[in-house]
Scaffold this motif. Structure first.
Motif, PDB file in Angstrom:
ATOM      1  N   GLY A  85     -12.225  -1.166  -7.349  1.00 50.99           N
ATOM      2  CA  GLY A  85     -12.451  -0.120  -8.325  1.00 50.99           C
ATOM      3  C   GLY A  85     -11.683  -0.017  -9.606  1.00 50.99           C
ATOM      4  N   ALA A  86     -10.541  -1.065  -9.764  1.00 49.89           N
ATOM      5  CA  ALA A  86      -9.912  -1.198 -11.115  1.00 49.89           C
ATOM      6  C   ALA A  86      -9.943  -2.576 -11.750  1.00 49.89           C
ATOM      7  N   PRO A  87     -10.035  -2.466 -13.033  1.00 43.08           N
ATOM      8  CA  PRO A  87      -9.963  -3.638 -13.920  1.00 43.08           C
ATOM      9  C   PRO A  87      -9.189  -4.606 -13.445  1.00 43.08           C
ATOM     10  N   SER A  88      -9.797  -6.126 -13.345  1.00 45.29           N
ATOM     11  CA  SER A  88      -8.748  -7.073 -12.917  1.00 45.29           C
ATOM     12  C   SER A  88      -8.760  -8.495 -13.993  1.00 45.29           C
ATOM     13  N   GLY A  89      -9.535  -8.465 -14.680  1.00 45.53           N
ATOM     14  CA  GLY A  89      -9.616  -9.046 -15.703  1.00 45.53           C
ATOM     15  C   GLY A  89     -11.101  -9.248 -16.718  1.00 45.53           C
ATOM     16  N   ALA A  90     -11.389 -10.271 -17.262  1.00 40.01           N
ATOM     17  CA  ALA A  90     -12.476 -10.323 -18.216  1.00 40.01           C
ATOM     18  C   ALA A  90     -12.826 -11.738 -18.497  1.00 40.01           C
ATOM     19  N   VAL A  91     -14.211 -12.248 -18.637  1.00 44.64           N
ATOM     20  CA  VAL A  91     -14.473 -13.354 -19.166  1.00 44.64           C
ATOM     21  C   VAL A  91     -15.006 -13.192 -20.519  1.00 44.64           C
ATOM     22  N   LEU A  92     -14.387 -13.745 -21.673  1.00 45.18           N
ATOM     23  CA  LEU A  92     -14.815 -13.712 -23.159  1.00 45.18           C
ATOM     24  C   LEU A  92     -15.612 -14.811 -23.559  1.00 45.18           C
ATOM     25  N   GLU A  93     -16.695 -14.705 -24.019  1.00 40.55           N
ATOM     26  CA  GLU A  93     -17.351 -15.757 -24.822  1.00 40.55           C
ATOM     27  C   GLU A  93     -16.589 -15.993 -26.136  1.00 40.55           C
ATOM     28  N   ALA A  94     -16.292 -17.085 -26.652  1.00 37.66           N
ATOM     29  CA  ALA A  94     -15.616 -17.213 -27.918  1.00 37.66           C
ATOM     30  C   ALA A  94     -16.421 -18.640 -28.533  1.00 37.66           C
ATOM     31  N   THR A  95     -16.283 -18.850 -29.783  1.00 35.54           N
ATOM     32  CA  THR A  95     -16.784 -20.026 -30.523  1.00 35.54           C
ATOM     33  C   THR A  95     -15.613 -20.450 -31.366  1.00 35.54           C
ATOM     34  N   ALA A  96     -15.515 -21.852 -31.218  1.00 31.86           N
ATOM     35  CA  ALA A  96     -14.774 -22.526 -32.207  1.00 31.86           C
ATOM     36  C   ALA A  96     -15.761 -23.208 -33.272  1.00 31.86           C
ATOM     37  N   PRO A  97     -15.387 -22.594 -34.565  1.00 24.60           N
ATOM     38  CA  PRO A  97     -16.494 -22.649 -35.754  1.00 24.60           C
ATOM     39  C   PRO A  97     -16.124 -24.212 -36.146  1.00 24.60           C
ATOM     40  N   ASP A  98     -15.031 -24.915 -36.151  1.00 27.89           N
ATOM     41  CA  ASP A  98     -14.707 -26.103 -36.560  1.00 27.89           C
ATOM     42  C   ASP A  98     -14.664 -27.397 -35.771  1.00 27.89           C
ATOM     43  N   GLY A  99     -15.508 -27.350 -34.978  1.00 32.31           N
ATOM     44  CA  GLY A  99     -15.373 -28.707 -34.123  1.00 32.31           C
ATOM     45  C   GLY A  99     -15.878 -29.639 -35.011  1.00 32.31           C
ATOM     46  N   TYR A 100     -15.808 -31.018 -34.371  1.00 31.15           N
ATOM     47  CA  TYR A 100     -16.137 -32.033 -35.251  1.00 31.15           C
ATOM     48  C   TYR A 100     -17.726 -32.185 -35.786  1.00 31.15           C
ATOM     49  N   GLY A 101     -18.373 -31.842 -34.578  1.00 30.60           N
ATOM     50  CA  GLY A 101     -19.694 -31.909 -34.624  1.00 30.60           C
ATOM     51  C   GLY A 101     -20.467 -30.666 -35.016  1.00 30.60           C
ATOM     52  N   GLY A 102     -19.781 -29.439 -35.134  1.00 29.81           N
ATOM     53  CA  GLY A 102     -20.242 -28.156 -35.247  1.00 29.81           C
ATOM     54  C   GLY A 102     -19.477 -27.069 -34.522  1.00 29.81           C
ATOM     55  N   PRO A 103     -20.182 -25.890 -34.273  1.00 28.88           N
ATOM     56  CA  PRO A 103     -19.350 -24.916 -33.416  1.00 28.88           C
ATOM     57  C   PRO A 103     -19.344 -25.377 -31.924  1.00 28.88           C
ATOM     58  N   ILE A 104     -18.146 -25.057 -31.154  1.00 28.67           N
ATOM     59  CA  ILE A 104     -18.168 -25.268 -29.901  1.00 28.67           C
ATOM     60  C   ILE A 104     -18.053 -23.857 -29.232  1.00 28.67           C
ATOM     61  N   ASN A 105     -19.139 -23.703 -28.312  1.00 31.75           N
ATOM     62  CA  ASN A 105     -19.112 -22.391 -27.577  1.00 31.75           C
ATOM     63  C   ASN A 105     -18.342 -22.496 -26.231  1.00 31.75           C
ATOM     64  N   LEU A 106     -17.469 -21.461 -25.986  1.00 33.84           N
ATOM     65  CA  LEU A 106     -16.557 -21.506 -24.861  1.00 33.84           C
ATOM     66  C   LEU A 106     -16.889 -20.133 -24.074  1.00 33.84           C
ATOM     67  N   ILE A 107     -16.312 -19.920 -22.797  1.00 37.44           N
ATOM     68  CA  ILE A 107     -15.892 -18.885 -22.061  1.00 37.44           C
ATOM     69  C   ILE A 107     -14.505 -19.155 -21.427  1.00 37.44           C
ATOM     70  N   VAL A 108     -13.703 -18.051 -21.642  1.00 33.24           N
ATOM     71  CA  VAL A 108     -12.459 -17.807 -21.405  1.00 33.24           C
ATOM     72  C   VAL A 108     -12.267 -16.861 -20.475  1.00 33.24           C
ATOM     73  N   GLY A 109     -11.822 -17.142 -19.224  1.00 36.45           N
ATOM     74  CA  GLY A 109     -11.431 -16.106 -18.054  1.00 36.45           C
ATOM     75  C   GLY A 109      -9.830 -15.983 -18.305  1.00 36.45           C
ATOM     76  N   VAL A 110      -9.554 -14.507 -18.063  1.00 32.89           N
ATOM     77  CA  VAL A 110      -8.152 -13.928 -18.176  1.00 32.89           C
ATOM     78  C   VAL A 110      -7.975 -12.922 -17.218  1.00 32.89           C
ATOM     79  N   ASP A 111      -6.756 -12.733 -16.814  1.00 32.18           N
ATOM     80  CA  ASP A 111      -6.326 -11.532 -15.847  1.00 32.18           C
ATOM     81  C   ASP A 111      -5.999 -10.480 -16.898  1.00 32.18           C
ATOM     82  N   MET A 112      -5.641  -9.396 -16.265  1.00 37.22           N
ATOM     83  CA  MET A 112      -5.242  -8.102 -17.156  1.00 37.22           C
ATOM     84  C   MET A 112      -3.888  -8.168 -17.629  1.00 37.22           C
ATOM     85  N   ASP A 113      -3.244  -9.301 -17.650  1.00 36.43           N
ATOM     86  CA  ASP A 113      -2.140  -9.845 -18.285  1.00 36.43           C
ATOM     87  C   ASP A 113      -2.289 -10.468 -19.520  1.00 36.43           C
ATOM     88  N   GLY A 114      -3.508 -11.022 -19.363  1.00 36.38           N
ATOM     89  CA  GLY A 114      -3.829 -12.031 -20.507  1.00 36.38           C
ATOM     90  C   GLY A 114      -3.395 -13.359 -20.143  1.00 36.38           C
TER      91      GLY A 114
END
Length: 214
Positions: A85-114
């Motif tokens: 019942g309490a927040p425990s973390g998150a998965v964030l979608e993020a994009t690296a716009p400066d990849g060699y071949g173009g944007p690189i899409n990522l997912i980053v999982g973190v706990d509540m402490d980052g």
């Protein structure tokens, strides 16, 4: 002659209508399965960056959408994890716009402490085969080097590839790709630190559930 032409026209029209109807029925019948396949693939990807012992309900059931340049251009989804019942973390979608071949899409999982629980590249990407594609788990273990990292580990200067004075390895003959990914992950952590409380207070997106049994 006119009667024959009219008859042929009617036949061709009926054939066209029948073909269009068949395509529409086929599309409707397969659309649900296509959506289910996408949902299952996403669920599998999320599980790789948010371990099961960090949440007790499906990550897909609690998503919010944000638009912030720290995560890249356009909308990005945040999947919120809860445990008991309490927040425990998150998965964030993020994009690296400066990849060699173009944007690189990522997912980053973190706990509540980052602290990072996992990072994965979301296909497809256009990085150079044999060089930049070492960001993929099937090509190398490089992406696992983010596990356990946070904004304090390393410090701000350390969030760069070694060629730029940081702590992260680059690839032989390819520095642009890992530099882009490291930068995107770092920005995702900065975003989470600054907006964590607001993210968990935001209303959840209304997501249409697909029945994917069978």
């Amino acid at each position: 002659m006119i009667g024959t032409i009219s008859k042929n026209t009617v036949i061709l029209s009926l054939f066209a209508i029948g073909t269009a109807a068949t395509l529409a029925i086929t599309n409707e019948a397969t659309l649900s399965q296509v959506n289910c396949n996408k949902q299952q693939a996403l669920s599998s990807s999320l599980a790789q960056v948010m371990p099961q012992d960090h949440h007790d309900r499906p990550l897909l059931s609690d998503r919010t959408t944000v638009n912030d340049p720290q995560l890249g251009r356009g909308d990005h989804h945040i999947y919120r994890a809860q445990l008991n019942g309490a927040p425990s973390g998150a998965v964030l979608e993020a994009t690296a716009p400066d990849g060699y071949g173009g944007p690189i899409n990522l997912i980053v999982g973190v706990d509540m402490d980052g602290q990072i629980l996992g990072v994965r590249v979301v296909p497809p990407h256009n990085e150079t085969p044999g060089l930049g594609d070492h960001i993929e788990t099937k090509k190398s273990h490089w992406i696992f080097s983010f596990n356990g990292k946070s904004l304090g580990n390393p410090d701000n200067a350390g969030w760069a590839v070694k060629k730029d004075g940081g702590t992260f390895d680059s690839f032989t003959g390819a520095t642009i790709t890992p530099r882009a990914v490291v930068g995107a992950v770092h920005r995702a952590l900065l975003y989470f630190q600054a907006h964590r409380d607001a993210l968990f207070a935001a209303p959840a997106d209304r997501i249409k559930a697909e029945s994917c049994n069978g």
